[in-house]
Design a protein around this motif. Sequence first.
Motif, PDB file in Angstrom:
ATOM      1  N   ILE A   1       9.365 -20.154 -17.766  1.00 19.05           N
ATOM      2  CA  ILE A   1       9.859 -21.364 -17.101  1.00 19.05           C
ATOM      3  C   ILE A   1      11.330 -21.606 -17.451  1.00 19.05           C
ATOM      4  CG2 ILE A   1       9.525 -23.853 -16.803  1.00 19.05           C
ATOM      5  CD1 ILE A   1       6.626 -23.473 -17.710  1.00 19.05           C
TER       6      ILE A   1
ATOM      7  N   SER B   1      10.197 -21.098 -12.125  1.00 21.60           N
ATOM      8  CA  SER B   1       9.166 -20.568 -13.024  1.00 21.60           C
ATOM      9  C   SER B   1       8.506 -19.382 -12.352  1.00 21.60           C
ATOM     10  CB  SER B   1       8.126 -21.637 -13.351  1.00 21.60           C
ATOM     11  OG  SER B   1       7.400 -21.995 -12.183  1.00 21.60           O
ATOM     12  N   GLU B   2       7.786 -18.601 -13.152  1.00 19.66           N
ATOM     13  CA  GLU B   2       7.043 -17.468 -12.609  1.00 19.66           C
ATOM     14  C   GLU B   2       5.896 -17.114 -13.530  1.00 19.66           C
ATOM     15  OE1 GLU B   2       9.692 -14.150 -12.345  1.00 19.66           O
ATOM     16  OE2 GLU B   2      10.054 -14.038 -14.496  1.00 19.66           O
ATOM     17  N   ARG B   3       4.864 -16.547 -12.954  1.00 15.00           N
ATOM     18  CA  ARG B   3       3.788 -15.999 -13.767  1.00 15.00           C
ATOM     19  C   ARG B   3       4.260 -14.677 -14.323  1.00 15.00           C
ATOM     20  NH1 ARG B   3      -1.366 -18.169 -13.076  1.00 15.00           N
ATOM     21  NH2 ARG B   3      -1.757 -16.926 -14.951  1.00 15.00           N
TER      22      ARG B   3
ATOM     23  N   TYR C   1       3.172 -17.857 -18.485  1.00 14.01           N
ATOM     24  CA  TYR C   1       4.260 -18.444 -17.704  1.00 14.01           C
ATOM     25  C   TYR C   1       5.628 -18.215 -18.357  1.00 14.01           C
ATOM     26  CZ  TYR C   1       1.104 -20.991 -14.607  1.00 14.01           C
ATOM     27  OH  TYR C   1       0.136 -21.314 -13.672  1.00 14.01           O
TER      28      TYR C   1
END
Length: 276
Positions: free
Chosen positions: A171, A176-178, A169
């Motif tokens: 954040i 947030s994003e993978r 992750y």
Amino acid sequence: MKTEATILSLGIGVQSTAIYYMSTMGLIPRIDFAIFADTGKEKQKTYLYLQYLQSWAKKHNGPDIIVKTDKNLYADLLNKQNSTDHRFTSIPAYTKNTDGSIGMLRRQCTGEYKIAVVDNCIRDEIYQLQPGSRRPATEIYKGITTDEIQRMSIPMEAWKVLVYPFCGYRIWKKGSERIKDYAAPVMNRSNLLQWYAENNLLVPPKSSCVFCPYTSEKTWQDMKANDPEDFEAACKVDDAIRDSTKEGVDNPVYLHESCQPLRQIIFNENAPDMFK
């Protein structure tokens, strides 16, 4: 979210040190700097490993490792009775409540002696800004594995982007994003230990202040038997914090959960380790 620099918050433990190695080896994007905030009394094994890592970095063109020693929690705890600064930063030490139950003080030490030191170093040394200036958006890598994923957090500061490569992750305050652009897969602590072995890398000791109350019986006994200087330093802190009435704590304060002086305890090495 685009960022200007990539920083590793280096604790010299298994997880954060693995990020340093992987970054140098090209397994994850290369960091610009690693910052180690020294609280004044890390374990001697940790300082020895830091020297080892610095030597390894020179041989393998690793990113610069910045060691910050400007805030000394050990000295501040020992000298708190004589300090003219009445502001008190608590460690999560133990004390008996009026009903006889055992409680813990608030944990402020990590925020003030680790996180704030890294943040100020980014401002003062990486970007060379004046106090109060806004930092550019900056990635800060955190060594948290999937077995402790609950420790991931959302930064309060708009400039911070926290990256957790072993959890997958990235954040920031409002999003947030993978992350998928890593050769290293998501990992738990056991996976990482296997990775160290497969790459013939020396595994770091568990990193913490010698006086950290989050210490197992086995670790206290090991320190007492094999690292007497570290144990004596812990005992000095234990003695110094006992009377914390000036700091607003009415009952005696201890490093050990039994609320007994550290010097007097016979440690139970077979007790479950709650602080892995």
